[in-house]
Every structure is written in structure tokens, then in C-alpha cells.
Design a protein around this motif. Structure first.
Motif, PDB file in Angstrom:
ATOM      1  N   UNK A   1      44.718  23.206 -39.308  1.00 58.52           N
ATOM      2  CA  UNK A   1      43.847  23.115 -37.845  1.00 58.52           C
ATOM      3  C   UNK A   1      44.280  22.428 -37.317  1.00 58.52           C
TER       4      UNK A   1
ATOM      5  N   UNK B   1      39.481  24.610 -46.387  1.00 58.32           N
ATOM      6  CA  UNK B   1      38.114  24.403 -45.128  1.00 58.32           C
ATOM      7  C   UNK B   1      38.595  23.055 -43.896  1.00 58.32           C
TER       8      UNK B   1
ATOM      9  N   UNK C   1      41.624  22.451 -33.532  1.00 58.32           N
ATOM     10  CA  UNK C   1      40.995  21.422 -33.383  1.00 58.32           C
ATOM     11  C   UNK C   1      41.263  20.139 -32.994  1.00 58.32           C
TER      12      UNK C   1
ATOM     13  N   UNK D   1      39.816  29.476 -42.693  1.00 58.78           N
ATOM     14  CA  UNK D   1      40.465  29.032 -42.433  1.00 58.78           C
ATOM     15  C   UNK D   1      41.401  29.124 -44.409  1.00 58.78           C
TER      16      UNK D   1
ATOM     17  N   UNK E   1      35.508  17.723 -26.869  1.00 59.60           N
ATOM     18  CA  UNK E   1      36.207  18.382 -26.248  1.00 59.60           C
ATOM     19  C   UNK E   1      36.356  20.048 -26.280  1.00 59.60           C
TER      20      UNK E   1
ATOM     21  N   UNK F   1      27.250  24.607 -31.716  1.00 63.77           N
ATOM     22  CA  UNK F   1      26.010  25.332 -31.655  1.00 63.77           C
ATOM     23  C   UNK F   1      24.802  24.561 -31.738  1.00 63.77           C
ATOM     24  N   UNK F   2      24.752  23.526 -32.112  1.00 63.03           N
ATOM     25  CA  UNK F   2      24.043  21.847 -32.064  1.00 63.03           C
ATOM     26  C   UNK F   2      23.014  21.999 -31.283  1.00 63.03           C
TER      27      UNK F   2
ATOM     28  N   UNK G   1      36.513  34.557 -30.684  1.00 66.57           N
ATOM     29  CA  UNK G   1      37.022  34.191 -31.281  1.00 66.57           C
ATOM     30  C   UNK G   1      37.755  33.267 -31.604  1.00 66.57           C
ATOM     31  N   UNK G   2      37.028  32.376 -32.688  1.00 70.43           N
ATOM     32  CA  UNK G   2      37.896  31.437 -33.572  1.00 70.43           C
ATOM     33  C   UNK G   2      37.060  30.196 -34.468  1.00 70.43           C
ATOM     34  N   UNK G   3      37.343  31.250 -35.487  1.00 70.19           N
ATOM     35  CA  UNK G   3      36.840  30.874 -36.805  1.00 70.19           C
ATOM     36  C   UNK G   3      37.717  29.078 -37.318  1.00 70.19           C
ATOM     37  N   UNK G   4      37.784  28.477 -36.663  1.00 72.03           N
ATOM     38  CA  UNK G   4      38.502  27.203 -37.232  1.00 72.03           C
ATOM     39  C   UNK G   4      37.427  26.346 -37.185  1.00 72.03           C
ATOM     40  N   UNK G   5      36.806  26.274 -38.454  1.00 71.13           N
ATOM     41  CA  UNK G   5      35.617  25.261 -38.505  1.00 71.13           C
ATOM     42  C   UNK G   5      34.136  25.095 -38.349  1.00 71.13           C
ATOM     43  N   UNK G   6      33.728  24.166 -38.355  1.00 73.26           N
ATOM     44  CA  UNK G   6      31.954  24.056 -38.528  1.00 73.26           C
ATOM     45  C   UNK G   6      31.971  24.572 -36.730  1.00 73.26           C
ATOM     46  N   UNK G   7      30.999  25.022 -36.250  1.00 75.41           N
ATOM     47  CA  UNK G   7      30.625  25.585 -34.737  1.00 75.41           C
ATOM     48  C   UNK G   7      29.811  24.598 -34.187  1.00 75.41           C
ATOM     49  N   UNK G   8      30.480  23.613 -34.499  1.00 74.35           N
ATOM     50  CA  UNK G   8      29.238  22.347 -33.715  1.00 74.35           C
ATOM     51  C   UNK G   8      28.596  22.411 -32.475  1.00 74.35           C
TER      52      UNK G   8
ATOM     53  N   UNK H   1      44.007  30.429 -30.806  1.00 81.21           N
ATOM     54  CA  UNK H   1      42.862  29.718 -32.336  1.00 81.21           C
ATOM     55  C   UNK H   1      43.934  30.177 -33.389  1.00 81.21           C
TER      56      UNK H   1
ATOM     57  N   UNK I   1      38.187  31.603 -26.276  1.00 78.62           N
ATOM     58  CA  UNK I   1      39.059  32.272 -27.609  1.00 78.62           C
ATOM     59  C   UNK I   1      37.431  33.237 -26.898  1.00 78.62           C
TER      60      UNK I   1
ATOM     61  N   UNK J   1      43.914  34.352 -31.953  1.00 77.17           N
ATOM     62  CA  UNK J   1      43.593  34.930 -30.702  1.00 77.17           C
ATOM     63  C   UNK J   1      44.219  34.098 -29.822  1.00 77.17           C
TER      64      UNK J   1
ATOM     65  N   UNK K   1      33.355  17.781 -38.052  1.00 74.40           N
ATOM     66  CA  UNK K   1      33.314  18.303 -38.519  1.00 74.40           C
ATOM     67  C   UNK K   1      33.357  17.387 -40.051  1.00 74.40           C
TER      68      UNK K   1
ATOM     69  N   UNK L   1      42.865  31.206 -36.343  1.00 74.38           N
ATOM     70  CA  UNK L   1      42.468  31.765 -37.074  1.00 74.38           C
ATOM     71  C   UNK L   1      41.679  32.460 -36.618  1.00 74.38           C
ATOM     72  N   UNK L   2      41.245  33.989 -35.480  1.00 71.74           N
ATOM     73  CA  UNK L   2      40.339  34.128 -34.992  1.00 71.74           C
ATOM     74  C   UNK L   2      38.643  34.510 -35.659  1.00 71.74           C
TER      75      UNK L   2
END
Lengths: 543, 543
Positions: free
Chosen positions: A512, A542, A516, A504, B252, B268-269, B259-266, A497, B257, A421, A524, A499-500
Motif C-alpha cells: 500500500x 487491506x 499512498x 488490496x 495530499x 469523498x467525505x 482508477x485507484x483501488x488502494x484503500x478507503x476513498x477518503x 496506482x 488516476x 494505473x 485510513x 491496484x487500479x
């Protein structure tokens, strides 16, 4: 066809009462939408690697710096006997079964694990019993869905046990008023969407590997794909999950409510956790009504700036019916053409191509909007040429020019895939800079003697998501060293990012930190530690 | 007007080239959309409770079974001096400031805390310094946004320090191509939406309290509201968060973005954690393009079955332009009429009313779809009468009949509010059963001498979300005892949610077990413990 000619053709056709951007695409064959994508299926659950292709190098050999974790136990005959005692016959594959090999190799044929055991439970309780035993014995596990992932996340690195969800594949319930579906993790995406189509609904996710991938795997990897622009991310559409934790605990969070503000939304952690926190065994998801009318236009443009212009106009003019805005560069389309029997949709080559899809409820309205949009693009000199699908077959064929890129590249040998991204304005610059970087480091691209076959860029422009693919004759550490971490540093500078949507897995884990910050990575790790204290779930990946 | 007459009126109007479901609503005054809702603002940040209203009973007195947690320290002069030393002048309110009282009382005037200190930081760093001190000293804290919540979550129970985000209220950035907004938590929803409107975008959330509520509070409580049907939940639209943890750590995660699939989507909690895990200080959110055309129709129906029929048809025929489907019962509309200066939209009374909103990009197309839909409803005898707003003023006035319900009920004295998710087919049954239950237990409803003024049902039908409201002259434990846990048991039997969008706060905390099973509650407690080991964040609430 020149823009001016197209515009006058439009005018004349309009008087005939029905707009046609171009009368028809002249198709020579009538393949299905996934004519190119379909053979990808073979890799995953079939019996070993396809005949005639090279044996994939063991991951342990390709990456000698990664060592097997000595905390994990080695599989014993007693373990196998235990699994045979709790699972039905046919659910336990060992080295004696020739099917085993297929579960060790990933879809890109880049990674090969050494699992000597594959388990295929049929119920959530069986998954629970498997994990309880593995956790007690400290046996490492790789959860596997359709094995279509692109980052080596779904195959073992060493001797991890593969737990395949393929036999957990029933629709549990569907509510025809609300559109809420509850289904097992192992349901194949395409079959699930077909089930929904028969009831007037659509799965809010679509991707090239739909013929093989599982909806549980889609959720576990937070798959993005082709419909995200319209239906949003799985974090919004998934209403509930059933998952089994590392110690065998079944978390029943299969809510069927669109709204539920009673506590932390714990299911969200599993969406995109890639099997590192638990195994998703069922999904509850909100499915939108299926659009009655789908239109696809495909056009050529001479610059990336014009691609962006066409996108901004699409958001404004196609608005609520816009369902996909995909862009492809010249190189990617030439690659598809090389391996396709289809005649190219446009007469001449263009620097960029765009596929626009609309989905709406009223044919007349949708076509009027699309006509207005395309006329506007022609009149403002944004596009050079274009076609509009006149029927379902042509629509599917146009999609092939987007969805077939992945496989056409794979035919070269290997592909270094980057799924990133980046802010829209700089999105394509990465592809051009990558070509320059490779050439500066002495690599030729696309010539007879070149190791690099092609460097292409395409992707979901509407989501700011670029796929940069470097196709090579064979995987080569020297090329990888030029690209990595160069690509990731390029992205870090632009706060993108790394990885969109691919995740991972094994491939992106070391990088990573480019997406992040330290504090987030620490949080994490705490989550991972708390859900899987022994680290048995999808190790070496991951985080 | 009889259905037949309306149909013939439709026909004649259609020949005039423009459909009008009914020529116009005959409005007597021209109030803004929030004419009834606007005075709600007073409660939150103004100087104490409105003049002329009764003093609200202390929560500690209303609920004597809840004790102050002795783990928490008592505020000292040294603490106050420390806060004065790190914050700018005007950011520290103590018992000497008459403004203090307003921060202790909730919007429903049901709960009153005893905070002797309110802090109004201007930066994330100040929030961090405050929490670090509170955590070290074990001083309990209540984060407060616009203080418009309906479950007593945003005011202290005892002497917790109020940390108001009201001064953290700047737009940080907005990308006019992608529609991604980054803004401080304390930005008021309406002002933020206005900022976006000027740029052709819309905030993907709308609710009655928009004039006071903060976007940070919206995210922290996972607010649902009026646009969820169209734009989905905040779990899908929020792209990133900045939050301060209990120990002062700033997380932070303000990604911009899609889309960003780099790790747990913290992040959201934090969405829906109601200030129990950290304080949200900024939000990154994807805003959709603002629709060019908005239409509103309002109609009367004689049964709940017909309301459901109208909804199913709306999903099919209005499809991609449907943006709200709200229903109200006869009792709720009579309540609004009692306190409104507006003339009622329909001549006669009906058992049910529906407000349908469409949002699209083409006036002609949208009106044609809406016309077709309404004709279909008339011809199939689904609706009895209806009106279609002819201009912006009428549109806002029609919305008043839905949005004004809350305030018109509050004028009675107190309101027991239940905000629940139930499978659609049984949704309204709860209201009828509640009336019967109260009457069976000896309570009169709506008569001169009755303690219960009204029992009404209305809500977001499109989301399966009902608001059951019991308006009373004064809050009365005897009535509460009939309703609770009776309502929650009713919902548990139907696998519904005891809080669809209002959250848990103080009011619903004891009833969580009716919606979540033990295993899930245990996991939630672990999350709370891990993020806030001293439990200083919003104690006595949520979990």
C-alpha cells in the motif's frame, strides 16, 4: 489484408450503401461471449476445487510470516448452535459439508483458508444478528460475494467464518422512468443486467466474471471493468447502500435520489472498502438506458504509439458513442489462441490489438461515425488490418479475444497478476521492462523448459489501466521475489496506482505504501478502528 | 403558432435540406448567456453590498435563538499580528478595510455575519499555518470560495474568521490526452472552463454562478448544476483532493488516476462537507472532451404530465447526446420577462416550458436526432409551440430564460428557496400545494398589496430536482413559519431530499432529520468530531 487493399475495399463497399470494414469474420463455431470465461464460475460456489487439479496450498503455509491474531476467539460448538438457531436450515455449512471447501479457495487457486463454518443469511436482519454475535465473541469474519476477486480478499486466511451473501439475492425495486434499481447484495451481476435489459436499461458495470460475481461484491470492491469509460465509476453511479456494521448496526442509506446534499456521503467509504468496514447488504444504483445499437471493431497495430494514436482519435471521432477501448498485446492473443476453438479474427499476427466498442441510439449514425473513424485510421497508417462485427455472434466472439485472456493464462498453472494505473504514455513500458527484468535475473520465458509460460499486457486503455500478467507453471517464490516489490517501485516512480481496480485484499496489503503516503494511511487506520474496533471484519487484509 | 402549422413548416423546411423547428427566434438584443446572472457576481468579492440596497439584518438578530459558542476564543491583536507575520501584504483584511463587509453577507442578502478578520492565503502552506493557529487558539473559521451559496454556508454567523481561497487560483497541470486537470481551489469555474475550452475539453459542471463560484467551493458543496445529467456527480468525476484539516495537517490526495483501488476513498467525505471537515485547497478532476456541436430547443407545454412525457422521449430518442433537460413553469417565465429586455422566445404563454440541450460530435447526426424528437413531440401533441436556436447567440439567449430566473426573483426583495429531490411523478405537486398552503393561511400571491410576489417552480427535471422559490417583498417570519417545516414534512412523506444540490449550510441544518435517520446522523457527528475535535470549522452549520 494490406491497408491499401482494405481502403479500396471500403470504397467499393461504401457505394453499395453500407460500410463494411471487412465483410465478415469467418467464425468456425458460435460460442457465447463468455465461452472462455464461463468455466471460471466453477471455482467459487461449487463443491470444492475442480477435479483433476492440484490441491491449493494453505495460505498459512505459503506465508508463514503471517500469524493468526490471538485477539480472535476460536469457534465453539455453542457458536455453531447459536447460528443454527437464528438461520434457516441449509444456511449453516460446517466441516461435515463437502461444499465447505469451495468457500476457502480463491478464484485464482492461489490462496486457501481454513474456515470451518460458512453462513448464508437470507435477510439483512440475519446478517445483523450474525455480526452482533461475532463482535461480542470476537470471532473473525470474511464477507464473501461471488468469490471472483483476484487479490485473495474474499477467502479466509486462517479460521475466519465465511459470511456468504449468495442467498440475499432479490431485486427490491426498479423505477422504469428514472432507471434507479434497488437490489440485494447477492444478486449476480449478469442476472441483474438481464433483468434490466428486459426493461431497456443496462447495469453501469460489466466485467468478465459477471456470471458469478455479486453486485454487492462489485460495490464493496469498487469494481471497474469494461463500461467505466462510458458510465463512470461506482462512486458516481451508486446512489445509496444498506450495510451492516461490525457490531450489527444496520445503516439504512438506501436513498433513491439522483441528488441529495444532506450531509457527509458516508456510503462512499463502503465503496471499495472490501468488507473491512461493514457488510453491504443492498445497493441503490442509477442505471443508464440500454443503447439500441452496439458495434465492435477489432484491429491490429504494429506499435504501442499507434495504439495511443488510435485512442486519441477514438475520443475525438467516436466521442459520445465510445463505450470501450481495450488493448491486448501479441503475447496475450497467442495465449488465447492456444486454448480457443475460435479462428483468429485477423489473418496475420500483429504486435498489438485493439477492440473498440460503440454504443448509441441510431444505427445509421453510429455506423457512419465508426466508418469515418476506421477510414481515418487506415488512411493515416495507424492500423494494419481489422474486422468489424456484422452480427451479435461475431460481436460476442470478438469480445472473447479480450475477455478470454484471464482464463487462457490460468490454464498454464498459476498467474502473478498486476493491475495497475500508469500515465498512458508509459503504460506498456512496464510489460517490456518486466520481461527484461525476469530475463536479467535468469528466468526464461515461454520455452519448453521455462518456468515462466508467458508475460502479457492488456487492459482498459481508456482508463489508463494495464493488466500485467505473468503466467507460470507453478507459483514460485523465486519469481515472486523478482517481481515484488520491483513492479511496485516501478509504479511508485511514475505516481501510478499499484491496484487500479482489483483492490488490496491479501495480496497487495503489504505494498500500500507504494501508492499512498503515510498521512493518508494513518487516516485510513483511524477509519477502520472507528468502524470496527475489534478488527473482526476481513482481518489480515487491506490495511 | 399551432402545432399543425409547425409540423407543416417542418415538412417544407426539410425539403430545403435543413430542419428548422422554427426559422429563428426574433431576438431584439444580443446579450451574453449570463446577461442576467452576471450582476450576481457583485455580492461576493466586491466592496460591500451594492449601493442603494438595504443593509442586511445580522444573522444573530434574525435568529436570536442561536448563541455564540463560548468554547471559541475572541480574536486578539496578537492573533492579527501573527497572521500578518505569516501572510503577504494585502492578504489580511480587518475592520479598517472597507472590503471586509462584502465577505460577511451572502449572495441572497439574507445572512450577515460579524467577522472582523478576512484572510486570503496564497498557498496551501499558508492555509495550513492559519488553521494550525486557529485550532491551537480555538478561533472559529469560515472557509469561503466565491460566496455564491444559497444556504448561508459561506458567511460567518458571529465573529468567525473568514478564510477566502480567492488568491489560491492557479491551474497546476492539465493532461491533454487523459483530460485530467489539477487546479487550485480558488480557480473561478468560468475561467477554468475557458482554459479547458481552448484545449478541446469541458469542466464536467456548469451552473448559473459560474462567473464567481470557485471550483474548490463547487467540490466542497458537491454542486450539481446543469451538466450533471450528462457527466454525472462530482463524486464520480473528482479524482483527487488536497485538503487542510482543522489542525493544519495537509492531506495530499491529489491523485491523477482514473482508477485507484488502494484503500478507503477518503476524498469523498470532503465532497459535500461544506468546509466542516477541512479546507479543500486543490482538486484533480476528469474533464470530458468538449462536444463539437451544441443545440438548444425551447418549447411550451400545457401540463406537467406532458413535461414528463417529453422527458421520457428525450431519454429514448436523444439518448447519448442529451445534455440538459430543464423545466420552468409559467410563473417563473413571467418573472424573467418582467426584468428582461429580451423578447420572449414563444408568442403565447404556456403553463410549462422546457429547455432541451444536446451535445454531440456530428452536426448532421445531432440535428437529425433532434428533428426526429421534436417532430415526434408535435405529432403526439405533447408540445404546443417551440423554437430551435439557429446560432450561438440565440442559444445563449434561450438559456437566459432558464438561468435568469434566480436573479429576476431576487429583484423582488427576498426569496425563500427550496431545492429538493422528489420522485418525478410528484415533483411539481409541491409547487401547487405550497401556493394553496400559503393562500389557506391568508397570504395573497402576486397582487399589488401582497407580501408574496411570486411562487415559482423550475429545475433539473432530468435529475428529479425541483427549485421551489417563494419571492417576497421582504423576509417575513410569518411566511417562513407557514413554509417551514411544512415543505420538509411534505418531502419526508415522499422520501425525498430536503436539499438536492444547495447543501445544508445554516439554512437547512435544523431540518436534516427530515432527510436522514438518527443512526446516520450519529455517524456523521462522529466523523465531524474525529476530523475537527474543537469544532472550529464552519460552526453553527451543517450538523
Amino acid at each position: 489484408m494490406r491497408p491499401a487493399a482494405t481502403a479500396s475495399a471500403l470504397r467499393s463497399l461504401r457505394t453499395a450503401g453500407r460500410m463494411s470494414f471487412r465483410l465478415a469474420c469467418r467464425w468456425q463455431v458460435e460460442p457465447s461471449r463468455r465461452v472462455l470465461g464461463s468455466s471460471i464460475r466453477g471455482y467459487a460456489n461449487a463443491s470444492g476445487p475442480p477435479v483433476g487439479t492440484q490441491v491449493v496450498k494453505l495460505t498459512a503455509e505459503s506465508y508463514p510470516q503471517i500469524q493468526r491474531d490471538s485477539r480472535f476467539a476460536a469457534l465453539t460448538d455453542q457458536d455453531v448452535a447459536f447460528f443454527r438457531s437464528i438461520l434457516s436450515s441449509g444456511a449453516v455449512l460446517t466441516a461435515q459439508d463437502e461444499d465447505l471447501a469451495g468457500y476457502n479457495v480463491d478464484a485464482m487457486r492461489k490462496y486457501r483458508g481454513q474456515a470451518r463454518l460458512v453462513l448464508k443469511p437470507r435477510t439483512t436482519e440475519e446478517v445483523s444478528a450474525i455480526l452482533r454475535h461475532c463482535n461480542d465473541r470476537k470471532l473473525a469474519v470474511v464477507p464473501q460475494g461471488g468469490n471472483t476477486g483476484l487479490v485473495g480478499g474474499s477467502v479466509p486466511v486462517f479460521d475466519e467464518i465465511v459470511v456468504s451473501l449468495a442467498n440475499l439475492n432479490k431485486i427490491r425495486s426498479f423505477d422504469e422512468v428514472s432507471g434507479i434499481l434497488v437490489a440485494d447484495a447477492g444478486c449476480i451481476l449478469e442476472a441483474t443486467d438481464q433483468f434490466l435489459a428486459e426493461r431497456g436499461y443496462i447495469f453501469p458495470l460489466d466485467l468478465g466474471a459477471k456470471g458469478s460475481c455479486h453486485i454487492g461484491g462489485n460495490v464493496a470492491t469498487n469494481a471497474g471493468g469494461l463500461r467505466l469509460l462510458r458510465y463512470g465509476s461506482l462512486h458516481g453511479t451508486v446512489l445509496g447502500l444498506e450495510a451492516v456494521l461490525a457490531d450489527g448496526t444496520v445503516v439504512n442509506g438506501l436513498g433513491k435520489l439522483r441528488k441529495d446534499n444532506t450531509g457527509y456521503d458516508l456510503k462512499q467509504l463502503f465503496i471499495g472498502s472490501e468488507g473491512t468496514l461493514g457488510i453491504v447488504t443492498a445497493v441503490s444504483i442509477l442505471c443508464p438506458p440500454r443503447s439500441k445499437v452496439v458495434n465492435v471493431a477489432f484491429f491490429g497495430l504494429d506499435s504501442y504509439e499507434k495504439v495511443q494514436k488510435a485512442f486519441v482519435k477514438a475520443k475525438g471521432e467516436l466521442s459520445e458513442i465510445l463505450s470501450a477501448f481495450e488493448f491486448m498485446d501479441r503475447q496475450s492473443q497467442n495465449q488465447v489462441a492456444k486454448f480457443s476453438e475460435l479462428r483468429r479474427p485477423l489473418d496475420n499476427e500483429h504486435n498489438f490489438y485493439v477492440l473498440v466498442e460503440t454504443s448509441g441510439s441510431n444505427r445509421g449514425h453510429d455506423e457512419e461515425k465508426l466508418q469515418q473513424y476506421l477510414e481515418d485510421l487506415i488512411e493515416n497508417d495507424v492500423i494494419e488490418d481489422g474486422v468489424l462485427a456484422q452480427d451479435e455472434t461475431q460481436l460476442k466472439n470478438l469480445w472473447t479475444w479480450r475477455e478470454g485472456i484471464t482464463e487462457s493464462l490460468a490454464k498454464s498453472g498459476g498467474v502473478y497478476k498486476y493491475d495497475v494505473s500508469i500515465p498512458l504514455s508509459e503504460l506498456y513500458q512496464l510489460v517490456e521492462d518486466a520481461r527484461t527484468e525476469l530475463q536479467d535475473k535468469g528466468f526464461k520465458i515461454g520455452t519448453e523448459d521455462a518456468q515462466i509460460v508467458n508475460v502479457v499486457g492488456y487492459g482498459h486503455l481508456g482508463d489508463g489501466n494495464l493488466h500485467l500478467n505473468v503466467a507460470v507453471k507453478t507459483y514460485d517464490k523465486a519469481i515472486e521475489k523478482v517481481l515484488e516489490p520491483w513492479v511496485y517501485e516501478w509504479i511508485e516512480k511514475r505516481h501510478g496506482s499499484i491496484s487500479a481496480e482489483h483492490g488490496l485484499g491479501f495480496a497487495k496489503k503489504p505494498y500500500l505504501k507504494y501508492s499512498k503516503d503515510e498521512g493518508v494511511i494513518r487516516l485510513m487506520k483511524e477509519v477502520k478502528k472507528s468502524y470496527d474496533p475489534n478488527g473482526i471484519l476481513n482481518p489480515y487484509k487491506y490495511i
